[in-house]
Design a protein around this motif. Structure first.
Motif, PDB file in Angstrom:
ATOM      1  N   HIS A 155       0.861  -1.182   0.000  1.00 36.01           N
ATOM      2  CA  HIS A 155       0.000   0.000   0.000  1.00 36.01           C
ATOM      3  C   HIS A 155       0.893   1.226   0.000  1.00 36.01           C
ATOM      4  CE1 HIS A 155      -2.328   3.223   2.140  1.00 36.01           C
ATOM      5  NE2 HIS A 155      -3.064   2.972   1.085  1.00 36.01           N
ATOM      6  N   LEU A 156       0.730   2.079  -1.001  1.00 35.29           N
ATOM      7  CA  LEU A 156       1.491   3.322  -1.083  1.00 35.29           C
ATOM      8  C   LEU A 156       0.567   4.474  -0.710  1.00 35.29           C
ATOM      9  CD1 LEU A 156       3.344   2.684  -4.455  1.00 35.29           C
ATOM     10  CD2 LEU A 156       4.257   2.458  -2.162  1.00 35.29           C
ATOM     11  N   ARG A 208      -0.727   8.336  -0.092  1.00 40.29           N
ATOM     12  CA  ARG A 208      -0.678   9.531  -0.933  1.00 40.29           C
ATOM     13  C   ARG A 208       0.498  10.384  -0.503  1.00 40.29           C
ATOM     14  NH1 ARG A 208      -4.738  14.570  -1.198  1.00 40.29           N
ATOM     15  NH2 ARG A 208      -4.086  14.735   0.948  1.00 40.29           N
ATOM     16  N   LYS A 209       1.242  10.903  -1.469  1.00 42.01           N
ATOM     17  CA  LYS A 209       2.409  11.730  -1.177  1.00 42.01           C
ATOM     18  C   LYS A 209       2.096  13.161  -1.607  1.00 42.01           C
ATOM     19  CE  LYS A 209       7.391  11.665  -1.791  1.00 42.01           C
ATOM     20  NZ  LYS A 209       8.504  11.008  -2.484  1.00 42.01           N
ATOM     21  N   THR A 210       2.251  14.099  -0.679  1.00 46.34           N
ATOM     22  CA  THR A 210       1.933  15.496  -0.963  1.00 46.34           C
ATOM     23  C   THR A 210       3.122  16.379  -0.619  1.00 46.34           C
ATOM     24  OG1 THR A 210       1.012  15.839   1.242  1.00 46.34           O
ATOM     25  CG2 THR A 210      -0.516  15.169  -0.492  1.00 46.34           C
ATOM     26  N   THR A 211       3.065  17.587  -1.106  1.00 46.90           N
ATOM     27  CA  THR A 211       4.085  18.583  -0.790  1.00 46.90           C
ATOM     28  C   THR A 211       3.423  19.952  -0.763  1.00 46.90           C
ATOM     29  OG1 THR A 211       6.261  19.440  -1.394  1.00 46.90           O
ATOM     30  CG2 THR A 211       4.766  18.944  -3.192  1.00 46.90           C
ATOM     31  N   ARG A 212       4.059  20.877  -0.106  1.00 42.35           N
ATOM     32  CA  ARG A 212       3.559  22.246  -0.073  1.00 42.35           C
ATOM     33  C   ARG A 212       4.128  22.999  -1.271  1.00 42.35           C
ATOM     34  NH1 ARG A 212      -0.550  23.154   2.855  1.00 42.35           N
ATOM     35  NH2 ARG A 212       0.076  25.178   3.576  1.00 42.35           N
ATOM     36  N   ALA A 213       3.286  23.778  -1.920  1.00 44.30           N
ATOM     37  CA  ALA A 213       3.710  24.536  -3.090  1.00 44.30           C
ATOM     38  C   ALA A 213       3.049  25.911  -3.046  1.00 44.30           C
ATOM     39  CB  ALA A 213       3.336  23.794  -4.372  1.00 44.30           C
ATOM     40  N   THR A 214       3.547  26.819  -3.846  1.00 43.52           N
ATOM     41  CA  THR A 214       2.960  28.160  -3.907  1.00 43.52           C
ATOM     42  C   THR A 214       2.489  28.434  -5.324  1.00 43.52           C
ATOM     43  OG1 THR A 214       5.108  29.171  -4.356  1.00 43.52           O
ATOM     44  CG2 THR A 214       4.425  29.063  -2.061  1.00 43.52           C
ATOM     45  N   ARG A 215       1.481  29.272  -5.411  1.00 39.76           N
ATOM     46  CA  ARG A 215       0.951  29.688  -6.710  1.00 39.76           C
ATOM     47  C   ARG A 215       0.494  31.134  -6.578  1.00 39.76           C
ATOM     48  NH1 ARG A 215      -4.065  25.570  -6.311  1.00 39.76           N
ATOM     49  NH2 ARG A 215      -5.127  26.523  -4.552  1.00 39.76           N
ATOM     50  N   PRO A 216       0.328  31.823  -7.703  1.00 33.06           N
ATOM     51  CA  PRO A 216      -0.127  33.217  -7.626  1.00 33.06           C
ATOM     52  C   PRO A 216      -1.518  33.295  -7.008  1.00 33.06           C
ATOM     53  CG  PRO A 216       0.609  32.676  -9.847  1.00 33.06           C
ATOM     54  CD  PRO A 216       0.602  31.416  -9.076  1.00 33.06           C
ATOM     55  N   HIS A 217      -1.706  34.283  -6.151  1.00 40.55           N
ATOM     56  CA  HIS A 217      -3.028  34.515  -5.564  1.00 40.55           C
ATOM     57  C   HIS A 217      -3.753  35.525  -6.445  1.00 40.55           C
ATOM     58  CE1 HIS A 217      -6.130  34.825  -2.564  1.00 40.55           C
ATOM     59  NE2 HIS A 217      -5.978  36.139  -2.529  1.00 40.55           N
ATOM     60  N   LEU A 218      -4.886  35.129  -6.997  1.00 42.53           N
ATOM     61  CA  LEU A 218      -5.649  35.997  -7.886  1.00 42.53           C
ATOM     62  C   LEU A 218      -6.868  36.530  -7.156  1.00 42.53           C
ATOM     63  CD1 LEU A 218      -5.507  33.807 -11.102  1.00 42.53           C
ATOM     64  CD2 LEU A 218      -4.080  35.752 -10.515  1.00 42.53           C
ATOM     65  N   THR A 223      -0.159  29.483  -0.556  1.00 38.66           N
ATOM     66  CA  THR A 223       0.401  28.152  -0.371  1.00 38.66           C
ATOM     67  C   THR A 223      -0.732  27.139  -0.424  1.00 38.66           C
ATOM     68  OG1 THR A 223       2.079  29.124   1.073  1.00 38.66           O
ATOM     69  CG2 THR A 223       1.818  26.750   1.163  1.00 38.66           C
ATOM     70  N   TYR A 224      -0.480  26.020  -1.082  1.00 42.77           N
ATOM     71  CA  TYR A 224      -1.483  24.960  -1.176  1.00 42.77           C
ATOM     72  C   TYR A 224      -0.792  23.601  -1.115  1.00 42.77           C
ATOM     73  CZ  TYR A 224      -0.177  24.113  -6.062  1.00 42.77           C
ATOM     74  OH  TYR A 224       0.504  23.786  -7.203  1.00 42.77           O
ATOM     75  N   THR A 225      -1.574  22.551  -0.922  1.00 39.65           N
ATOM     76  CA  THR A 225      -1.050  21.189  -0.859  1.00 39.65           C
ATOM     77  C   THR A 225      -1.193  20.550  -2.232  1.00 39.65           C
ATOM     78  OG1 THR A 225      -1.730  21.016   1.438  1.00 39.65           O
ATOM     79  CG2 THR A 225      -1.265  18.961   0.294  1.00 39.65           C
ATOM     80  N   ARG A 226      -0.064  20.176  -2.809  1.00 38.81           N
ATOM     81  CA  ARG A 226      -0.043  19.567  -4.140  1.00 38.81           C
ATOM     82  C   ARG A 226       0.195  18.076  -3.992  1.00 38.81           C
ATOM     83  NH1 ARG A 226       4.081  18.665  -8.063  1.00 38.81           N
ATOM     84  NH2 ARG A 226       5.603  19.683  -6.710  1.00 38.81           N
ATOM     85  N   THR A 227      -0.585  17.250  -4.715  1.00 39.39           N
ATOM     86  CA  THR A 227      -0.440  15.796  -4.673  1.00 39.39           C
ATOM     87  C   THR A 227       0.648  15.381  -5.657  1.00 39.39           C
ATOM     88  OG1 THR A 227      -2.758  15.530  -4.088  1.00 39.39           O
ATOM     89  CG2 THR A 227      -1.631  13.602  -4.967  1.00 39.39           C
ATOM     90  N   VAL A 228       1.705  14.767  -5.130  1.00 40.29           N
ATOM     91  CA  VAL A 228       2.807  14.295  -5.962  1.00 40.29           C
ATOM     92  C   VAL A 228       2.502  12.897  -6.487  1.00 40.29           C
ATOM     93  CG1 VAL A 228       5.270  13.739  -5.990  1.00 40.29           C
ATOM     94  CG2 VAL A 228       4.446  15.681  -4.674  1.00 40.29           C
ATOM     95  N   ARG A 229       1.940  12.044  -5.599  1.00 37.83           N
ATOM     96  CA  ARG A 229       1.605  10.680  -5.986  1.00 37.83           C
ATOM     97  C   ARG A 229       0.271  10.316  -5.337  1.00 37.83           C
ATOM     98  NH1 ARG A 229       5.462   6.828  -3.339  1.00 37.83           N
ATOM     99  NH2 ARG A 229       4.068   7.102  -1.585  1.00 37.83           N
ATOM    100  N   PRO A 230      -0.699   9.834  -6.104  1.00 41.99           N
ATOM    101  CA  PRO A 230      -1.972   9.433  -5.497  1.00 41.99           C
ATOM    102  C   PRO A 230      -1.805   8.131  -4.702  1.00 41.99           C
ATOM    103  CG  PRO A 230      -1.988   8.922  -7.830  1.00 41.99           C
ATOM    104  CD  PRO A 230      -0.707   9.669  -7.561  1.00 41.99           C
ATOM    105  N   GLN A 231      -2.766   7.854  -3.851  1.00 37.37           N
ATOM    106  CA  GLN A 231      -2.763   6.632  -3.053  1.00 37.37           C
ATOM    107  C   GLN A 231      -2.956   5.421  -3.957  1.00 37.37           C
ATOM    108  OE1 GLN A 231      -4.583   5.603   1.162  1.00 37.37           O
ATOM    109  NE2 GLN A 231      -6.095   6.363  -0.214  1.00 37.37           N
TER     110      GLN A 231
END
Length: 184
Positions: free
Chosen positions: A69-70, A72-82, A128-136
């Protein structure tokens, strides 16, 4: 009247024959004739009680090797706030009214001011938002895949229900399932 019925019956027969030839039936197209066994007999050559449907081409079978069982792998990332930015403005609207006929015709003109807004999204900083690097993923490894002893340790992605079923069985127990993907 009889000619129309005959024509309709002929067209229906041609259509049904065409659909049958296009693979609507259970033909053996794409199947190795040497791999086909008599459905009415089991491996020992004796007649079986009920004929079994051939397995789906997407179904795999083999001996359960291991499960994984793998998470979900996430990381913190930033994006422009509109943000939505609106500006107010006005414009003059011209109105005309004509009255009378012939030489007694008059035209009256007046103007009104109309207010309106134009809005657009503009960048204002970052967020800042949570980006999914690898799904479960749930994975099962099989040996002797589809009876081929050379195919060992093949990983398949499966549903959580199939994963739970595999965890509940002994190692080297025969399993058959439809994978959702390959590799793990």
């Amino acid at each position: 009247m009889f000619g129309k019925r005959l024509l309709a019956a002929g067209a229906t027969a041609v259509l049904m024959a065409g659909l049958g030839a296009c693979g609507g039936g259970g033909g053996s197209r794409g199947v190795d004739p040497a791999a086909v066994t008599d459905v009415g007999q089991d491996d020992a050559g004796t007649a079986s009680k009920a004929p079994q449907a051939p397995p789906s081409p997407d179904t795999v079978s083999g001996l359960r090797d291991s499960v994984r069982h793998l998470a979900r792998k996430t990381t913190r990332a930033t994006r422009p706030h509109l943000v939505k930015q609106c500006t107010s403005a006005t414009r003059q609207i011209r109105h005309t009214q004509r009255t009378g006929t012939g030489t007694h015709r008059t035209t009256r003109t007046w103007y009104t001011t109309e207010r309106y807004q134009t809005c657009k999204k503009v960048r204002r900083g970052t967020e800042t938002y949570t980006r999914t690097v690898r799904p479960q993923r749930w994975c099962v490894s099989l040996d002797n895949v589809d009876g081929d002893t050379a195919k060992d340790d093949v990983w398949y992605q499966v549903t959580p229900a199939t994963y739970d079923e595999a965890r509940g069985t002994d190692e080297h127990a025969r399993m058959e399932f439809t994978p959702s993907g390959t590799g793990c």
